[in-house]
Design an enzyme around this catalytic site. Structure first.
Site, mmCIF file in Angstrom:
data_model
loop_
_atom_site.group_PDB
_atom_site.id
_atom_site.type_symbol
_atom_site.label_atom_id
_atom_site.label_comp_id
_atom_site.label_asym_id
_atom_site.label_seq_id
_atom_site.Cartn_x
_atom_site.Cartn_y
_atom_site.Cartn_z
ATOM 1 N N ASN A 175 -8.105 9.628 0.496
ATOM 2 C CA ASN A 175 -7.679 10.152 -0.812
ATOM 3 C C ASN A 175 -8.647 9.723 -1.918
ATOM 4 O O ASN A 175 -8.316 9.790 -3.094
ATOM 5 C CB ASN A 175 -6.252 9.686 -1.136
ATOM 6 N N GLU B 111 -5.769 3.603 -6.188
ATOM 7 C CA GLU B 111 -5.278 4.869 -5.662
ATOM 8 C C GLU B 111 -5.404 5.974 -6.727
ATOM 9 O O GLU B 111 -5.635 5.682 -7.904
ATOM 10 C CB GLU B 111 -3.812 4.707 -5.236
ATOM 11 N N ASP C 262 -10.548 -6.814 -2.196
ATOM 12 C CA ASP C 262 -9.100 -6.724 -2.369
ATOM 13 C C ASP C 262 -8.406 -7.557 -1.299
ATOM 14 O O ASP C 262 -9.055 -8.053 -0.379
ATOM 15 C CB ASP C 262 -8.626 -5.254 -2.308
HETATM 16 C C1 F6R Z 1 -10.738 -2.299 2.060
HETATM 17 C C2 F6R Z 1 -10.753 -1.341 0.950
HETATM 18 C C3 F6R Z 1 -10.501 0.110 1.190
HETATM 19 C C4 F6R Z 1 -11.259 0.663 2.402
HETATM 20 C C5 F6R Z 1 -10.885 2.128 2.636
HETATM 21 C C6 F6R Z 1 -11.546 2.677 3.877
HETATM 22 O O1 F6R Z 1 -11.093 -3.594 1.619
HETATM 23 O O2 F6R Z 1 -10.930 -1.718 -0.171
HETATM 24 O O3 F6R Z 1 -10.834 0.849 0.042
HETATM 25 O O4 F6R Z 1 -12.635 0.545 2.179
HETATM 26 O O5 F6R Z 1 -9.500 2.232 2.756
HETATM 27 O O6 F6R Z 1 -11.014 2.038 4.995
HETATM 28 P P1 F6R Z 1 -11.623 2.323 6.452
HETATM 29 O O7 F6R Z 1 -13.035 1.826 6.419
HETATM 30 O O8 F6R Z 1 -10.764 1.496 7.377
HETATM 31 O O9 F6R Z 1 -11.540 3.789 6.670
#
Ligand code: F6R
Length: 250
Positions: A140, A147, A73
């Site tokens: 979440n 989301e 992403d």
């Molecule tokens: C980032 C992504 C998100 C993260 C998730 C966890 O490219 O796609 O889904 O993997 O928000 O983020 P961290 O590892 O910072 O807790």
């Protein structure tokens, strides 16, 4: 709701052990399939794993020179050369240090005047083609930036970040949530599921609720990561802190 849980859970004591296990999986996979197409996320969960990959690459024990890498992403709305973009992060942490030719790094054109077209183009480049998908998870239970409420058949598209996600990511913007973009372009849930193998990584107690939901095995759009239960070749590599569900099968 279904409760047919086909996920494989590998639980390690610490986040360091998780990083070792994940990097071993990636190195083993790439050694066996040097031409692999791999999708990587950004975020703090994978940073130790990427550190190990860089160190192995430095010692000639790992190389992405024949692989192709895809961003999971990317934020929409940051300046082109922003050091906070996910592209900058992957260039610095994966592409340069692991010997990936820059032409083999693929990412969506989030600066396009037509973001729907950019999403469709990226979807076309990826869907059905990924050999390995690496994922983190949001508190979440988002994966990528899908989301809660995202349809499981969603494709690569523009998505609106929740307040919770923007707050979690504000740590990368000096703690100022107002600087965190509101939108991003993300692989959709069906795009993610089209990968042949998926590894989801979770560490820390902030992920415990999401992991507990996955262990319960309910497949529901309120828990985006539960789409993985339908995949059939998904491994979760997690630490004890994120693993709050007690085993009852012994
Ligand atoms: C980032 C992504 C998100 C993260 C998730 C966890 O490219 O796609 O889904 O993997 O928000 O983020 P961290 O590892 O910072 O807790």
């Amino acid at each position: 709701m279904q409760t047919n849980n086909s996920l494989q859970f590998d639980v390690y004591e610490s986040d360091t052990e998780v990083a070792e296990a994940v990097s071993n999986e990636i190195i083993g996979f790439v050694n066996q399939n040097p031409n692999s197409k791999i999708s990587f996320p950004t975020g703090s969960t994978l940073s130790k794993t990427y550190e190990i990959l860089r160190s192995k690459a430095q010692h000639g024990k790992f190389s992405l020179e024949n692989a192709e890498v895809f961003l999971l992403d990317e934020y929409v709305g940051l300046p082109k050369e922003s050091k906070d973009s996910y592209l900058s992060y992957i260039i610095e942490n994966i592409q340069k240090p692991c010997g990936l030719p820059i032409g083999s790094l693929h990412y969506p054109d989030v600066h396009s005047a037509d973001l729907n077209q950019a999403s469709n183009d990226y979807e076309e480049l990826i869907a059905g083609g990924l050999d390995l998908q690496i994922l983190g998870i949001g508190s979440n239970a988002h994966i990528g930036f899908n989301e809660p409420g995202t349809p499981f058949d969603s494709k690569t598209r523009i998505s609106e970040l929740t307040r919770e996600t923007r707050e979690a990511n504000s740590k990368y913007f000096g703690g100022n949530v107002d600087l965190v973009p509101h939108r991003c372009l993300t692989q959709g849930l069906s795009t993610i599921l089209s990968a042949k193998k998926i590894i989801l990584v979770a560490t820390g107690k902030s992920k415990a609720k999401a992991i507990a939901g996955l262990k319960e095995g309910k497949i529901d759009e309120s828990l985006p990561a539960s789409a993985l239960i339908t995949h059939g070749n998904t491994q979760l590599i997690i630490d004890e802190a994120s693993n709050t569900v007690k085993q009852t099968n012994n």
